[in-house]
Design an enzyme around this catalytic site. Structure first.
Site, mmCIF file in Angstrom:
data_model
loop_
_atom_site.group_PDB
_atom_site.id
_atom_site.type_symbol
_atom_site.label_atom_id
_atom_site.label_comp_id
_atom_site.label_asym_id
_atom_site.label_seq_id
_atom_site.Cartn_x
_atom_site.Cartn_y
_atom_site.Cartn_z
ATOM 1 N N ASP A 4 0.901 -1.195 0.066
ATOM 2 C CA ASP A 4 0.010 -0.062 0.115
ATOM 3 C C ASP A 4 0.854 1.320 0.002
ATOM 4 O OD1 ASP A 4 -2.517 1.354 -0.113
ATOM 5 O OD2 ASP A 4 -2.539 1.307 2.100
ATOM 6 N N GLY A 5 0.272 2.326 -0.554
ATOM 7 C CA GLY A 5 0.961 3.665 -0.578
ATOM 8 C C GLY A 5 1.440 4.034 -1.858
ATOM 9 N N ASN A 6 1.310 3.285 -3.015
ATOM 10 C CA ASN A 6 1.723 3.878 -4.139
ATOM 11 C C ASN A 6 1.648 5.166 -4.701
ATOM 12 O OD1 ASN A 6 2.953 1.032 -4.208
ATOM 13 N ND2 ASN A 6 1.683 0.470 -6.173
ATOM 14 N N ARG A 7 0.407 5.628 -4.688
ATOM 15 C CA ARG A 7 -0.223 6.765 -5.127
ATOM 16 C C ARG A 7 0.160 8.004 -3.999
ATOM 17 N NH1 ARG A 7 -6.494 5.830 -5.904
ATOM 18 N NH2 ARG A 7 -6.381 5.268 -3.828
ATOM 19 N N HIS B 33 2.915 3.321 -9.283
ATOM 20 C CA HIS B 33 2.747 1.749 -9.405
ATOM 21 C C HIS B 33 3.581 1.163 -9.945
ATOM 22 C CE1 HIS B 33 -1.495 2.014 -7.712
ATOM 23 N NE2 HIS B 33 -1.886 2.664 -8.767
ATOM 24 N N ASN C 83 -10.640 -2.549 -6.567
ATOM 25 C CA ASN C 83 -9.984 -1.663 -7.173
ATOM 26 C C ASN C 83 -10.272 -1.348 -8.696
ATOM 27 O OD1 ASN C 83 -6.758 -2.825 -5.893
ATOM 28 N ND2 ASN C 83 -8.202 -1.081 -5.172
ATOM 29 N N PHE C 84 -11.364 -2.253 -9.152
ATOM 30 C CA PHE C 84 -11.995 -1.793 -10.537
ATOM 31 C C PHE C 84 -12.973 -0.646 -10.352
ATOM 32 C CE2 PHE C 84 -11.591 -6.401 -11.437
ATOM 33 C CZ PHE C 84 -10.706 -6.290 -12.767
ATOM 34 N N ARG D 13 -11.698 2.364 -9.145
ATOM 35 C CA ARG D 13 -10.994 3.468 -9.477
ATOM 36 C C ARG D 13 -11.067 3.850 -10.745
ATOM 37 N NH1 ARG D 13 -5.215 2.461 -6.163
ATOM 38 N NH2 ARG D 13 -5.925 1.743 -4.143
ATOM 39 N N ARG E 209 1.660 -4.873 6.215
ATOM 40 C CA ARG E 209 0.673 -3.775 5.408
ATOM 41 C C ARG E 209 1.828 -2.628 5.371
ATOM 42 N NH1 ARG E 209 -5.233 -2.357 4.269
ATOM 43 N NH2 ARG E 209 -4.812 -0.520 3.009
ATOM 44 N N SER F 248 -8.202 -4.820 4.816
ATOM 45 C CA SER F 248 -8.851 -4.484 3.594
ATOM 46 C C SER F 248 -9.065 -5.784 2.852
ATOM 47 C CB SER F 248 -8.056 -3.639 2.800
ATOM 48 O OG SER F 248 -7.709 -2.466 3.423
#
Ligand code: FPP
Ligand code: MG
Length: 304
Positions: free
Chosen positions: A53-56, A70, A101-102, A104, A230, A238
């Site tokens: 988690d945290g890519n963005r 990503h 995630n679809f 998004r 995580r 999640s």
């Protein structure tokens, strides 16, 4: 104006600098390998899972676009996987795309689909990481929800590593734990009815063990989960590995405890954004797990 000799001197110093950087990075690599070698002499978890988690947020903090976040996340996956493989971890699972995630933005979903297609094939290609370390790739989840070109890449990539059996990489996508559990319950019931000639009473024979053995991750050879990490400071699961990470011991009588289920998953919430996650985040996690194993061994031996 630069004379030929000053130009030569400049080039020579540049080469020296380059050599120094190279030597320094080789020394760092050697030190890292030594550290992993020492760690691997202790007890090693069989199965480690990551919620990447945290890519963005990482991308935003570096002034990069989301897609680059990503992409850097994929590089972190390679790095962390190699660390695990050097430590002889038998199975690594990563949450690469949740069914949710679809929802998004179409642009981000499309970028993640292209990334999945190209990087799965890259990881499995001849001479690449999974072949070098003899790792079998499992894509765990509802792959039928992917566009056709990603489905084809999944089948091809899995096929390329089918014969590898030293370790396992579970790339979970499109995945959710509830979905995996629902599918396991459905197939357990179906199997019980088939075996019992549709006699409804056979359903009563379904145990936690039955459902556990029908989980897609377990069917594809995953051992019980020892560590769940995580990243990015978010303290939630999640919908990832909920069954696998449940502390069975606290809710069940010892005599009833299923063998396959894990009773001691350590859950770690790490503050680093996934693309920055590396050796120095992971080493304390492994050390803590090793300490808990040694402590348990000590408890057992002092009770004798
Ligand atoms: C979560 O961060 C990350 C993802 C939804 C995608 C993870 C995918 C990779 C690391 C690459 C996958 C590689 C392969 C081979 C499939 P986020 O987007 O939720 O970031 P945020 O928490 O900062 O918003
Ligand atoms: Mg996130």
């Amino acid at each position: 104006m630069a004379t030929p000799s000053s130009l030569l001197l400049f080039i020579a110093s540049l080469l020296h600098l380059l050599q120094w950087i190279l030597e320094k990075s080789q020394a760092t690599r050697l030190a890292q390998r030594l550290l992993l070698w020492v760690l691997a002499a202790g007890p090693i978890p069989q199965h480690v899972a990551f919620v990447m988690d945290g890519n963005r947020r990482y991308a935003r903090s570096k002034g990069k676009i989301v897609q680059e976040g990503h992409g850097d996340g994929y590089m972190a996956l390679r790095r962390v996987l190699e660390i695990c493989l050097r430590l002889n971890v038998r199975c690594v699972s990563v949450y690469a795309f949740a069914i949710d995630n679809f929802k998004r933005s179409p642009d981000e979903v499309e970028a993640l689909m292209y990334l999945a297609e190209s990087k799965l094939l890259e990881l499995c290609a001849h001479g690449n990481l999974l072949q070098e370390y003899d790792v079998r790739l499992n894509v765990i989840g509802r792959t039928e929800l992917f566009p056709e070109y990603v489905q084809k890449a999944v089948v091809k990539a899995e096929g390329m590593t089918r014969k590898n059996n030293r370790s396992i990489l579970n790339v979970c996508m499109p995945y959710s734990s509830r979905d995996e559990m629902t599918a396991a319950v459905e197939s357990s019931i179906r199997e019980a009815l088939e075996k019992g000639d549709n006699d409804l009473s056979t359903i009563e024979n379904i145990t936690e063990d039955t459902i556990n053995s029908h989980l897609m991750s377990v069917q594809r050879g995953s051992p019980p989960l020892d560590i769940l990490v995580r990243t990015s400071g978010v303290k939630r699961l999640s919908d990832y590995m909920l069954w696998q990470a449940s502390p069975v011991r606290s809710i069940m009588n010892h005599a009833l405890r299923p063998v396959q289920c894990c009773e001691n998953t350590q859950i770690h919430f790490n503050k680093t954004y996934w693309p920055d996650f590396g050796l120095f985040d992971f080493v304390p996690i492994i050390l803590k797990w090793q300490r808990s194993v040694w402590f348990r061994q000590y408890e057992v031996s002092s009770r004798r």
